[in-house]
Design a protein around this motif. Sequence first.
Motif, short mmCIF file in Angstrom:
data_model
loop_
_atom_site.label_atom_id
_atom_site.label_comp_id
_atom_site.label_asym_id
_atom_site.label_seq_id
_atom_site.Cartn_x
_atom_site.Cartn_y
_atom_site.Cartn_z
N LEU A 201 0.84 -1.19 0.00
CA LEU A 201 0.00 0.00 0.00
C LEU A 201 0.88 1.24 0.00
O LEU A 201 2.03 1.19 0.44
N SER A 202 0.31 2.34 -0.44
CA SER A 202 1.00 3.62 -0.29
C SER A 202 1.12 3.91 1.21
O SER A 202 0.33 3.38 2.00
N PRO A 203 2.11 4.74 1.60
CA PRO A 203 2.27 5.01 3.04
C PRO A 203 0.97 5.52 3.68
O PRO A 203 0.63 5.12 4.79
N ASN A 204 0.23 6.38 2.97
CA ASN A 204 -1.02 6.90 3.53
C ASN A 204 -2.06 5.81 3.73
O ASN A 204 -2.73 5.75 4.76
N ASP A 205 -2.20 4.95 2.71
CA ASP A 205 -3.19 3.87 2.81
C ASP A 205 -2.78 2.87 3.90
O ASP A 205 -3.63 2.33 4.60
N ALA A 206 -1.47 2.63 4.01
CA ALA A 206 -0.99 1.69 5.02
C ALA A 206 -1.28 2.24 6.42
O ALA A 206 -1.72 1.52 7.31
N LEU A 207 -1.06 3.54 6.57
CA LEU A 207 -1.33 4.18 7.86
C LEU A 207 -2.83 4.11 8.16
O LEU A 207 -3.25 3.75 9.27
N GLU A 208 -3.64 4.42 7.14
CA GLU A 208 -5.09 4.37 7.32
C GLU A 208 -5.52 2.95 7.72
O GLU A 208 -6.33 2.77 8.63
N GLU A 209 -4.94 1.96 7.04
CA GLU A 209 -5.32 0.58 7.36
C GLU A 209 -5.02 0.26 8.82
O GLU A 209 -5.83 -0.35 9.52
N ARG A 210 -3.84 0.71 9.29
CA ARG A 210 -3.50 0.42 10.68
C ARG A 210 -4.45 1.12 11.65
O ARG A 210 -4.92 0.55 12.62
N LEU A 211 -4.77 2.38 11.34
CA LEU A 211 -5.68 3.12 12.22
C LEU A 211 -7.07 2.49 12.21
O LEU A 211 -7.73 2.41 13.25
N LEU A 212 -7.51 2.03 11.04
CA LEU A 212 -8.83 1.40 10.95
C LEU A 212 -8.86 0.12 11.78
O LEU A 212 -9.80 -0.13 12.53
N LEU A 213 -7.80 -0.67 11.64
CA LEU A 213 -7.76 -1.93 12.40
C LEU A 213 -7.75 -1.63 13.90
O LEU A 213 -8.42 -2.30 14.68
N ASP A 214 -6.99 -0.59 14.30
CA ASP A 214 -6.98 -0.21 15.72
C ASP A 214 -8.37 0.24 16.16
O ASP A 214 -8.82 -0.08 17.26
N SER A 215 -9.04 0.97 15.28
CA SER A 215 -10.33 1.56 15.68
C SER A 215 -11.43 0.51 15.85
O SER A 215 -12.42 0.76 16.52
N ILE A 216 -11.25 -0.65 15.23
CA ILE A 216 -12.28 -1.68 15.39
C ILE A 216 -11.83 -2.81 16.32
O ILE A 216 -12.49 -3.84 16.41
N ALA A 217 -10.69 -2.59 17.00
CA ALA A 217 -10.20 -3.63 17.92
C ALA A 217 -11.30 -3.95 18.92
O ALA A 217 -11.93 -3.06 19.47
N TRP A 218 -11.56 -5.22 19.14
CA TRP A 218 -12.63 -5.64 20.05
C TRP A 218 -12.02 -5.91 21.42
O TRP A 218 -10.86 -6.35 21.50
N PRO A 219 -12.76 -5.65 22.51
CA PRO A 219 -12.20 -5.93 23.84
C PRO A 219 -11.70 -7.37 23.95
O PRO A 219 -12.33 -8.30 23.45
N LYS A 220 -10.57 -7.52 24.61
CA LYS A 220 -9.99 -8.85 24.79
C LYS A 220 -10.85 -9.69 25.74
O LYS A 220 -11.43 -9.17 26.69
N THR A 221 -10.91 -10.96 25.46
CA THR A 221 -11.64 -11.89 26.32
C THR A 221 -10.62 -12.81 26.98
O THR A 221 -9.75 -13.33 26.30
N PRO A 222 -10.73 -12.99 28.31
CA PRO A 222 -9.77 -13.90 28.96
C PRO A 222 -9.84 -15.30 28.33
O PRO A 222 -10.93 -15.75 27.96
N VAL A 223 -8.69 -15.95 28.21
CA VAL A 223 -8.67 -17.29 27.65
C VAL A 223 -9.38 -18.24 28.61
O VAL A 223 -9.16 -18.19 29.82
N LEU A 224 -10.26 -19.06 28.08
CA LEU A 224 -11.03 -19.96 28.93
C LEU A 224 -10.18 -21.13 29.39
O LEU A 224 -9.34 -21.62 28.64
N PRO A 225 -10.41 -21.59 30.62
CA PRO A 225 -9.65 -22.74 31.09
C PRO A 225 -10.05 -24.00 30.32
O PRO A 225 -11.18 -24.11 29.84
N ALA A 226 -9.13 -24.94 30.24
CA ALA A 226 -9.42 -26.19 29.55
C ALA A 226 -10.03 -27.18 30.52
O ALA A 226 -9.74 -27.14 31.71
#
Length: 560
Positions: free
Chosen positions: A69-94
Amino acid sequence: MDTRACIRREYFAIFFFLAAAVSIIVLHNMEVLETTCQIQHKVNSTTIIAPRVSTVPDVHRSFCTFQPLSPNDALEERLLLDSIAWPKTPVLPAPLSLEKTSDPAHSSFTILPRRGGGQWHVGDQLEVKINMSDFQGRPKKSGGDFLLARLHNQKLGAGVVGQVVDHLNGSYSAVFSLPWEGDAQVEVTLVHPSEAVPVLNRLNGEQPDRIYFKSLFRSGSISETTICNVCLRPTQPLCNYTDLRTGEPWFCYKPKKLSCDARINHAMGNYKQNLRAYEHKLFQRGVNLKVFIRASGLNIVTILPKMKGQSEVKSSSVKSGPSGYYYQGVWRALGGTTVRQFNNSAIGQCLKGKVVYMYGDSTVRQFFEYLNAVLPGLKEFDLHSPKKAGPYISLDYANNILLMSRFHGPPIRIVTVPTSELRYVANEIDGLVGGTNAVVLFGIWAHFGTFPMEIYIRRLQNIRRAVARLLDRAPGTVVIIRTGNAKALSLSVSLTNSDWYSLQCNKVLRAVFKGLNVHLIDAWEMVLAHQLPHNLHPPSPIIKNMINVILSYVCPQKGG
Ligand SMILES: *[C@@H]1O[C@H](CO)[C@@H](O)[C@H](O)[C@H]1NC(C)=O
Ligand SMILES: *[C@@H]1O[C@H](CO)[C@@H](O)[C@H](O)[C@H]1NC(C)=O
Ligand SMILES: *[C@@H]1O[C@H](CO)[C@@H](O)[C@H](O)[C@H]1NC(C)=O
Ligand SMILES: *[C@@H]1O[C@H](CO)[C@@H](O)[C@H](O)[C@H]1NC(C)=O
Ligand SMILES: *[C@@H]1O[C@H](CO)[C@@H](O)[C@H](O)[C@H]1NC(C)=O
């Protein structure tokens, strides 16, 4: 539903994954999206010993090839991915059991008293507190549950979507605008428990090829069929059909005897997926998949007329309030363009002299079908296109109206279509003159649910570039984008096209097109706020409202 659509098979051995994992193949016909197949689990889950530690790395990057990607698009992609990051869920015990996962039956919501006391009035906000608990009735301590909230009054044909806030500690708030007078009932739905989200994420990372496609190659008397996808494991030689103009990736396995040039068609192949043992329990209808959460106490409030001097219910263009609500079955926008009501003759008047170009999936084709059905002067021209695939053209000579509808480029889960009909939206838009008589309407979301989000982001960046070029050369062109909407969810639909993924796609879509002179049809809210059940293809009363939104952009109220 065609019974041929669901053919179940025995275990499917996939080398890449653990031997004890649950495997399913479902053969869908035509548009897999429209199927109501139920996946049957062949494994007696009480006898399976779950492998707990995955040895499977996040492999998608090793076989999804991304164009630089162009530097701008690459930056946008990273920001978009950050902006939709979902809250982490604790790993369930086995071993994985439901015990510690979110249970709608043990969870509840409460309507909080009005801020400042007294009764609610039109224009106020209503706040609801949601407490999530697990199957043992213990309060959850972390967030990430995918909840929907709605306020409605069936008799008044009224409904509005609430904004859900995750406090990341097991409690959530839902905030509603109060746009109508009368009773209003609160409805809270758990779509997916937080523990289901990492499963969906993992599948899109590790198995972006779990829905796969096929192409027929033919030359003379020789024909061969191979598997195709956006992301194809490089286990054999590939044909690279990456689009040179947009860089959109597409690959097929190279046929043994024929050249890559001999590809003549494209079709949906199969669906296979490889869940780890017990994971299917996180997607059970009636248990933890799109299940209502009960109220502790009353779930209805009465809303009094607006108090003098009180401000209107407003929605800003930023996504903080609802974009609209239903009243008497009619969608009214909050902020933005006033939605006019178009009867059939007014639809004809509005479209007189216009060319409407529609691109996208079957949810955009619905607009073409609707207009064809209600405008008597409009006659579909038979292009002998495959059913449900298009392209379609419809003409009204007397009023000089042309409607055109075409599927977006691959990935498309669709009947067999000639490769010559595979067109990317961005390239099609580049081929338009545009102008004040042109309307461009597109919607692209429902066929992307199995891939890493980068695939969708790049597709939208390409379309945005084409839209920007179009609006530069023909600023009067009306450009309208349909968002994705909620659907009826089963296990198989959840795993290939979950509402959770559609929600994430919508966030990306809004962000990518922000600041451009384009209009949105908020299909997400228009489906959630309506009393009819969620459906991939919203039924006619909702489409009618969407058409009114579209035409209000094309023919806005004079002086307004
Ligand atoms: C699954 O296994 C359990 C325990 O062995 C057995 O009681 C049950 O009948 C089995 N169910 C099916 C559907 O085979
Ligand atoms: C939610 O949980 C908190 C903490 O356990 C409690 O104080 C509150 O009363 C609960 N609210 C509802 C609506 O059940
Ligand atoms: C969770 O966080 C919210 C917001 O900070 C707070 O109001 C609530 O009391 C917390 N609930 C629990 C159970 O800690
Ligand atoms: C496919 O072709 C494109 C365009 O020529 C190229 O950039 C890309 O590297 C190729 N990908 C593979 C996996 O060969
Ligand atoms: C259709 O709507 C127009 C105004 O938008 C109105 O003048 C006309 O009477 C309506 N026609 C019918 C049949 O209701």
